[in-house]
Design a protein around this motif. Sequence first.
Motif, PDB file in Angstrom:
ATOM      1  N   UNK A  36      29.438  25.339  38.607  1.00 46.28           N
ATOM      2  CA  UNK A  36      28.439  25.853  39.541  1.00 46.28           C
ATOM      3  C   UNK A  36      28.884  27.127  40.251  1.00 46.28           C
ATOM      4  N   UNK A  37      30.077  27.596  39.958  1.00 47.32           N
ATOM      5  CA  UNK A  37      30.636  28.730  40.697  1.00 47.32           C
ATOM      6  C   UNK A  37      29.948  30.039  40.324  1.00 47.32           C
ATOM      7  N   UNK A  38      29.800  30.916  41.331  1.00 43.64           N
ATOM      8  CA  UNK A  38      29.376  32.291  41.116  1.00 43.64           C
ATOM      9  C   UNK A  38      30.639  33.154  41.138  1.00 43.64           C
ATOM     10  N   UNK A  39      31.129  33.493  39.956  1.00 41.98           N
ATOM     11  CA  UNK A  39      32.427  34.120  39.818  1.00 41.98           C
ATOM     12  C   UNK A  39      32.387  35.599  40.184  1.00 41.98           C
ATOM     13  N   UNK A  40      33.392  36.019  40.908  1.00 45.86           N
ATOM     14  CA  UNK A  40      33.613  37.427  41.203  1.00 45.86           C
ATOM     15  C   UNK A  40      34.927  37.852  40.559  1.00 45.86           C
ATOM     16  N   UNK A  41      35.086  39.125  40.243  1.00 43.87           N
ATOM     17  CA  UNK A  41      36.376  39.552  39.682  1.00 43.87           C
ATOM     18  C   UNK A  41      37.492  39.329  40.689  1.00 43.87           C
ATOM     19  N   UNK A  42      38.607  38.732  40.273  1.00 40.23           N
ATOM     20  CA  UNK A  42      39.681  38.398  41.220  1.00 40.23           C
ATOM     21  C   UNK A  42      40.563  39.606  41.544  1.00 40.23           C
ATOM     22  N   UNK A  80      34.320  49.456  40.952  1.00 38.46           N
ATOM     23  CA  UNK A  80      32.949  49.266  40.473  1.00 38.46           C
ATOM     24  C   UNK A  80      32.891  48.846  39.009  1.00 38.46           C
ATOM     25  N   UNK A  81      33.976  49.083  38.280  1.00 36.15           N
ATOM     26  CA  UNK A  81      33.957  48.784  36.844  1.00 36.15           C
ATOM     27  C   UNK A  81      34.044  47.289  36.554  1.00 36.15           C
ATOM     28  N   UNK A  82      34.492  46.506  37.521  1.00 38.99           N
ATOM     29  CA  UNK A  82      34.783  45.100  37.248  1.00 38.99           C
ATOM     30  C   UNK A  82      33.573  44.193  37.476  1.00 38.99           C
ATOM     31  N   UNK A  83      33.509  43.145  36.673  1.00 39.69           N
ATOM     32  CA  UNK A  83      32.503  42.103  36.812  1.00 39.69           C
ATOM     33  C   UNK A  83      33.201  40.775  36.532  1.00 39.69           C
ATOM     34  N   UNK A  84      32.725  39.715  37.166  1.00 41.43           N
ATOM     35  CA  UNK A  84      33.399  38.434  37.059  1.00 41.43           C
ATOM     36  C   UNK A  84      33.096  37.656  35.789  1.00 41.43           C
ATOM     37  N   UNK A  85      33.790  36.547  35.664  1.00 38.92           N
ATOM     38  CA  UNK A  85      33.605  35.580  34.580  1.00 38.92           C
ATOM     39  C   UNK A  85      32.139  35.182  34.490  1.00 38.92           C
ATOM     40  N   UNK A 159      38.986  38.088  34.959  1.00 40.82           N
ATOM     41  CA  UNK A 159      39.058  36.721  35.476  1.00 40.82           C
ATOM     42  C   UNK A 159      39.439  35.709  34.389  1.00 40.82           C
ATOM     43  N   UNK A 160      39.022  34.441  34.518  1.00 41.35           N
ATOM     44  CA  UNK A 160      38.221  33.943  35.629  1.00 41.35           C
ATOM     45  C   UNK A 160      39.002  33.843  36.942  1.00 41.35           C
ATOM     46  N   UNK A 161      40.329  33.706  36.811  1.00 40.70           N
ATOM     47  CA  UNK A 161      41.176  33.432  37.960  1.00 40.70           C
ATOM     48  C   UNK A 161      42.510  34.155  37.801  1.00 40.70           C
ATOM     49  N   UNK A 162      43.352  34.026  38.812  1.00 43.47           N
ATOM     50  CA  UNK A 162      44.725  34.534  38.748  1.00 43.47           C
ATOM     51  C   UNK A 162      45.665  33.346  38.597  1.00 43.47           C
ATOM     52  N   UNK A 163      46.514  33.408  37.585  1.00 40.51           N
ATOM     53  CA  UNK A 163      47.520  32.373  37.348  1.00 40.51           C
ATOM     54  C   UNK A 163      48.844  32.849  37.941  1.00 40.51           C
ATOM     55  N   UNK A 164      49.511  31.977  38.684  1.00 43.10           N
ATOM     56  CA  UNK A 164      50.795  32.338  39.276  1.00 43.10           C
ATOM     57  C   UNK A 164      51.798  32.740  38.201  1.00 43.10           C
ATOM     58  N   UNK A 165      52.608  33.754  38.500  1.00 42.05           N
ATOM     59  CA  UNK A 165      53.592  34.238  37.536  1.00 42.05           C
ATOM     60  C   UNK A 165      54.562  33.140  37.108  1.00 42.05           C
ATOM     61  N   UNK A 166      54.822  32.193  37.983  1.00 38.17           N
ATOM     62  CA  UNK A 166      55.746  31.100  37.661  1.00 38.17           C
ATOM     63  C   UNK A 166      55.243  30.241  36.500  1.00 38.17           C
TER      64      UNK A 166
END
Length: 250
Positions: A36-42, A80-85, A159-166
């Motif tokens: 149900x999420x409205x994704x934005x570029x992270x 402005x170039x980015x769009x989300x998942x 996107x969809x998200x940022x994964x921790x470098x670890x």
Amino acid sequence: MKRARIYDRGREVWATLDEADTILRLPDGKVVPVVDAQWLPPIASGAATYALGLNFADHNKELGFAPKLETPLIFMKGANTFVGHEGDSPRPHDGNQMHPECELVAIIGAPARRVPASQGLDYVSGYTVANDYAIREYLENFYRPNARVKNRDATTPLGPWIVAASAVPDPQALAMRTTVNGTVVQNGSTSDMIMGVAELVSYLSHVTTLMPGDMILTGTPQGVHFCNPGDTVICEIETVGRLINHLVPA
């Protein structure tokens, strides 16, 4: 840990994902099902974005260029170039040679200035996926990026998200794949990068100070497939994520 930026109740918020990637938890405790999420570029407010052209040996060979450039081909991108998942990207009416480019994105976590390559990964806080569409008709000398190609509104899904470098112990050992309407059009690996993530952090930090939130789009593997409005494009990077985008008429 995975963090995503979404639109909720009239505001932009950062949320964390559960371990199954099914639920987003907002800072106020509210939970939102991923479906149900409205994704934005992270991307963090005010962050700078650096992008690489011709940074994969297999892609360079495919295009008829030398496997390695004398100096990296780096260009900047506007927010402005980015769009989300699950977002829409417009294909220009004369962009018959618009094709997807799956890219690993490194996100800077601490100020970096004159960092040696051996310490480059220490300054990376996380990773995400980009699809940095190219439009061959607009490229100068076939490959040189310009504003018409790489700074068009909503033409770089992120996107969809940022994964921790670890969670990504070796960013140079990740499978990459792009499908268009279910057909595989890119199938590569970050091991084919000419300059790896650590080297790119080092190189850029000797040019300018990298700041927390800044992003580095690290280039794309081989595979050139021209897309049309109505196509669904999915870029996947092992361990990092699966980014879905829909092409629409401009």
